[in-house]
Design an enzyme around this catalytic site. Structure first.
Site, PDB file in Angstrom:
ATOM      1  N   GLY A  46       4.189  -5.846   6.287  1.00  0.00           N
ATOM      2  CA  GLY A  46       5.398  -6.318   6.951  1.00  0.00           C
ATOM      3  C   GLY A  46       6.009  -5.205   7.773  1.00  0.00           C
ATOM      4  N   GLN A  51      12.577  -0.870  12.253  1.00  0.00           N
ATOM      5  CA  GLN A  51      11.758   0.285  11.852  1.00  0.00           C
ATOM      6  C   GLN A  51      11.121   1.010  13.034  1.00  0.00           C
ATOM      7  OE1 GLN A  51       9.701  -2.377   8.784  1.00  0.00           O
ATOM      8  NE2 GLN A  51       9.441  -0.350   7.893  1.00  0.00           N
ATOM      9  N   CYS A  91       7.240   0.711   1.579  1.00  0.00           N
ATOM     10  CA  CYS A  91       7.778   0.474   2.915  1.00  0.00           C
ATOM     11  C   CYS A  91       7.171   1.495   3.866  1.00  0.00           C
ATOM     12  CB  CYS A  91       9.305   0.645   2.878  1.00  0.00           C
ATOM     13  SG  CYS A  91      10.099   0.387   4.465  1.00  0.00           S
ATOM     14  N   LEU A  92       6.785   1.051   5.051  1.00  0.00           N
ATOM     15  CA  LEU A  92       6.222   1.983   6.028  1.00  0.00           C
ATOM     16  C   LEU A  92       7.250   3.037   6.440  1.00  0.00           C
ATOM     17  CD1 LEU A  92       4.153  -0.526   8.178  1.00  0.00           C
ATOM     18  CD2 LEU A  92       3.237   1.289   6.711  1.00  0.00           C
ATOM     19  N   HIS A 133      12.428  -8.430   2.038  1.00  0.00           N
ATOM     20  CA  HIS A 133      12.424  -6.990   2.342  1.00  0.00           C
ATOM     21  C   HIS A 133      12.601  -6.764   3.851  1.00  0.00           C
ATOM     22  CE1 HIS A 133      10.418  -2.838   1.820  1.00  0.00           C
ATOM     23  NE2 HIS A 133      10.406  -3.027   3.124  1.00  0.00           N
ATOM     24  N   GLU A 134      11.885  -7.553   4.659  1.00  0.00           N
ATOM     25  CA  GLU A 134      11.952  -7.368   6.118  1.00  0.00           C
ATOM     26  C   GLU A 134      13.303  -7.814   6.682  1.00  0.00           C
ATOM     27  OE1 GLU A 134       9.798  -5.482   7.264  1.00  0.00           O
ATOM     28  OE2 GLU A 134       8.423  -5.659   5.578  1.00  0.00           O
ATOM     29  N   HIS A 137      15.797  -5.118   6.390  1.00  0.00           N
ATOM     30  CA  HIS A 137      15.736  -4.097   7.448  1.00  0.00           C
ATOM     31  C   HIS A 137      16.636  -4.462   8.622  1.00  0.00           C
ATOM     32  CE1 HIS A 137      12.739  -1.207   6.166  1.00  0.00           C
ATOM     33  NE2 HIS A 137      11.841  -2.136   5.908  1.00  0.00           N
TER      34      HIS A 137
HETATM   35  C1  QAP Z   1       7.134  -4.424   2.425  1.00  0.00           C
HETATM   36  O1  QAP Z   1       5.689  -2.704   3.147  1.00  0.00           O
HETATM   37  C2  QAP Z   1       6.649  -4.728   1.039  1.00  0.00           C
HETATM   38  O2  QAP Z   1       3.982   3.996   1.323  1.00  0.00           O
HETATM   39  C3  QAP Z   1       6.066  -4.026   3.424  1.00  0.00           C
HETATM   40  O3  QAP Z   1       1.774   5.134   2.339  1.00  0.00           O
HETATM   41  C4  QAP Z   1       5.733  -3.897   0.378  1.00  0.00           C
HETATM   42  O4  QAP Z   1       3.825  -2.834   4.338  1.00  0.00           O
HETATM   43  C5  QAP Z   1       7.127  -5.822   0.377  1.00  0.00           C
HETATM   44  C6  QAP Z   1       2.700   1.168   3.217  1.00  0.00           C
HETATM   45  C7  QAP Z   1       5.307  -4.204  -0.907  1.00  0.00           C
HETATM   46  C8  QAP Z   1       6.694  -6.111  -0.917  1.00  0.00           C
HETATM   47  C9  QAP Z   1       5.782  -5.312  -1.557  1.00  0.00           C
HETATM   48  C10 QAP Z   1       3.504   1.950   2.414  1.00  0.00           C
HETATM   49  C11 QAP Z   1       1.567   1.749   3.752  1.00  0.00           C
HETATM   50  C12 QAP Z   1       3.031  -0.209   3.550  1.00  0.00           C
HETATM   51  C13 QAP Z   1       3.187   3.257   2.121  1.00  0.00           C
HETATM   52  C14 QAP Z   1       4.514  -2.177   3.607  1.00  0.00           C
HETATM   53  C15 QAP Z   1       2.044   3.828   2.664  1.00  0.00           C
HETATM   54  C16 QAP Z   1       1.231   3.069   3.478  1.00  0.00           C
HETATM   55  C17 QAP Z   1       4.184  -0.824   3.193  1.00  0.00           C
HETATM   56 CO    CO Z   2      10.082  -1.827   4.833  1.00  0.00          CO
END
Ligand code: QAP
Ligand code: CO
Length: 169
Positions: A46, A51, A91-92, A133-134, A137
């Site tokens: 997401g 972001q 989270c990215l 979550h999004e 943001h």
């Molecule tokens: C939100 O997050 C989310 O730390 C989206 O090193 C995540 O795409 C909602 C990511 C999990 C619910 C559950 C994070 C990639 C990606 C990192 C993401 C990383 C590389 C996070």
């Molecule tokens: Co995020």
């Protein structure tokens, strides 16, 4: 298409409240394409426009195993919330950190798609959590706001240190 730079916590720009899209014009379509490209490149599920420092209410999500089911939500609104679920979130914008957050387990969301048409979607589990979550943001909220301030400060310090070592290079 273009890869966009992702802001990292604790960048204050992540606290900006995004404004609604008035018309899904060519600029918004391009933003959606760039968000999708950036999300897939970063191997995320997401990404919100906030972001990438664009403060308009646009998010993209893809929780499919093969990363081939993009979901575009413009001006998303949560219209129903049911149940509670705890999930480990990342989270990215908070790279390398995962914490357990509690959110609604089932939602109904109304949004515009990339063609500017209104649609409604029922979601549960990972998709429901990811959409919540999004949308956070877009309101300047991050998942680390739901954890203890001690944990949040530790994450902030580690990411600030990483950012400084990046700047030196
Ligand atoms: C939100 O997050 C989310 O730390 C989206 O090193 C995540 O795409 C909602 C990511 C999990 C619910 C559950 C994070 C990639 C990606 C990192 C993401 C990383 C590389 C996070
Ligand atoms: Co995020």
């Amino acid at each position: 298409m273009a890869l966009l730079d992702i802001l990292h916590f604790p960048d204050p720009r992540l606290r900006t409240k995004a404004v609604a899209v008035r018309e899904v014009d060519s600029g918004v379509v391009k933003l959606v394409d760039d968000l999708l490209e950036t999300m897939y490149d970063a191997v995320g599920i997401g990404l919100a426009a906030t972001q990438v420092n664009v403060h308009r209410r646009v998010v993209v999500v893809d929780v499919s195993e093969d990363h081939d089911q993009p979901l575009v939500l413009i001006n998303p609104e949560l219209i129903e919330l049911h149940g509670v679920e705890e999930m480990d979130e990342g989270c990215l914008s908070v790279p390398g950190f995962y914490e357990t957050v509690s959110r609604a387990e089932r939602i109904r969301v109304r949004a515009l798609n990339q063609q500017g048409e209104v649609f409604e979607l029922e979601a549960e589990d990972l998709l429901a959590v990811c959409i919540q979550h999004e949308i956070d943001h877009l309101d300047g909220k991050l998942f680390v706001d739901y954890i203890s301030s001690l944990k949040r400060q530790r994450i902030r310090k580690k990411l600030e240190k990483l950012e400084k070592s990046r700047q030196k290079k």
